[in-house]
Scaffold this motif. Sequence first.
Motif, PDB file in Angstrom:
ATOM      1  N   HIS A  15       0.836  -1.226  -0.229  1.00  0.00           N
ATOM      2  CA  HIS A  15      -0.015   0.240  -0.349  1.00  0.00           C
ATOM      3  C   HIS A  15       0.757   1.419  -0.135  1.00  0.00           C
ATOM      4  O   HIS A  15       1.189   2.066  -0.738  1.00  0.00           O
ATOM      5  CB  HIS A  15      -0.876   0.309   1.158  1.00  0.00           C
ATOM      6  CG  HIS A  15      -1.675   1.019   1.342  1.00  0.00           C
ATOM      7  ND1 HIS A  15      -3.055   2.098   0.922  1.00  0.00           N
ATOM      8  CD2 HIS A  15      -1.474   2.785   2.179  1.00  0.00           C
ATOM      9  CE1 HIS A  15      -2.903   2.846   1.221  1.00  0.00           C
ATOM     10  NE2 HIS A  15      -2.541   3.549   1.987  1.00  0.00           N
ATOM     11  N   ASP A  24      -3.360   8.815  -0.766  1.00  0.00           N
ATOM     12  CA  ASP A  24      -4.105   7.371  -0.479  1.00  0.00           C
ATOM     13  C   ASP A  24      -4.684   6.904  -0.696  1.00  0.00           C
ATOM     14  O   ASP A  24      -5.680   6.111  -0.185  1.00  0.00           O
ATOM     15  CB  ASP A  24      -4.022   8.100   1.363  1.00  0.00           C
ATOM     16  CG  ASP A  24      -3.963   7.038   2.094  1.00  0.00           C
ATOM     17  OD1 ASP A  24      -3.673   5.637   1.969  1.00  0.00           O
ATOM     18  OD2 ASP A  24      -5.031   7.522   3.048  1.00  0.00           O
ATOM     19  N   HIS A  51       3.063   8.144   6.328  1.00  0.00           N
ATOM     20  CA  HIS A  51       2.043   8.682   6.958  1.00  0.00           C
ATOM     21  C   HIS A  51       0.986   7.563   7.322  1.00  0.00           C
ATOM     22  O   HIS A  51       0.356   7.677   7.953  1.00  0.00           O
ATOM     23  CB  HIS A  51       1.391   9.195   5.203  1.00  0.00           C
ATOM     24  CG  HIS A  51       0.070   7.634   4.451  1.00  0.00           C
ATOM     25  ND1 HIS A  51       1.037   6.850   3.631  1.00  0.00           N
ATOM     26  CD2 HIS A  51      -0.986   7.260   4.524  1.00  0.00           C
ATOM     27  CE1 HIS A  51       0.699   5.430   2.997  1.00  0.00           C
ATOM     28  NE2 HIS A  51      -1.123   6.095   3.226  1.00  0.00           N
ATOM     29  N   ASP A  52       1.317   6.014   7.339  1.00  0.00           N
ATOM     30  CA  ASP A  52       0.565   5.054   7.923  1.00  0.00           C
ATOM     31  C   ASP A  52       1.760   4.697   8.824  1.00  0.00           C
ATOM     32  O   ASP A  52       0.749   3.350   9.099  1.00  0.00           O
ATOM     33  CB  ASP A  52      -0.048   4.458   6.986  1.00  0.00           C
ATOM     34  CG  ASP A  52      -1.436   4.278   6.509  1.00  0.00           C
ATOM     35  OD1 ASP A  52      -2.289   5.455   7.267  1.00  0.00           O
ATOM     36  OD2 ASP A  52      -1.595   4.060   5.629  1.00  0.00           O
TER      37      ASP A  52
END
Length: 256
Positions: free
Chosen positions: A63, A199, A100-101
């Motif tokens: 991802h 995203d 970001h995650d």
Amino acid sequence: MLAAEQIQTNWEEFCNNIKLWVVGDRQKELLKFYKKYEDRIMMMPASHKKEYHNAFPGGYVDHVNRVVKCALNINDVWVEMGVDTTTYTLEELVFSAINHDLGKMGSEEQESYIPQTDKWRREKLGEDYMFNKAVEFASVPDRGLFMLQSHGIQYSFNEMVAIQTHDGLYDEANKKYLFSYMPEQKPRTSLPFILHQADLMAARIEFEREWLPKLNNPVPPTEKNFTLQKEIKKSTKDKALSQLKNENLKNIFDKL
Ligand SMILES: [Fe+2]
């Protein structure tokens, strides 16, 4: 489910993005950080529920790499349409995309997503993972930023806002950054919007890949629908294992 060699290739792409886009001491610190947690992050799912995106081993890095690619492509569109490129840098864009995650990893000691222990939920609902209750609550952006700062990795104000708001208005907590009509309270760079779009695009594509075939061709009820316990053909598994360089990853994958 990803093949072992794909998990390895994705990890190399992940590290190469850091080498390519993050400069100076911060690159070294970030590579050191990801080396420390390599085995955990390489195998992490992107979410713990199969209804969400990439809820399989290696799904997280898959991802994140997609978000980096989407971010660079979406940035090209924004540039073409006249965005003020003096308000952010490409390093800030890629650093934010890569991290970001990060909060999904959990704490230093504990993983957020662990294998589902409830047999019924595993078999009837196809849940491979569950949330680890040993991990104290924090939002994904807060935890990610905490992990970065607690390992001495600095981030800019732009990166802080972009990581914090990457879910856009899907997260009510972001209203304070994104919902103001007052010009002075709006973000002074388009970076958060570019990252959010990247995203969103990546997660939507992951949904389409996983779910549209299942929805269009439903699995017969007798067939098992979960990934961790799905039998991998021995020959395929042996071939994949032989290509893995990382011994710990080999061991983890061998147990699947
Ligand atoms: Fe994401």
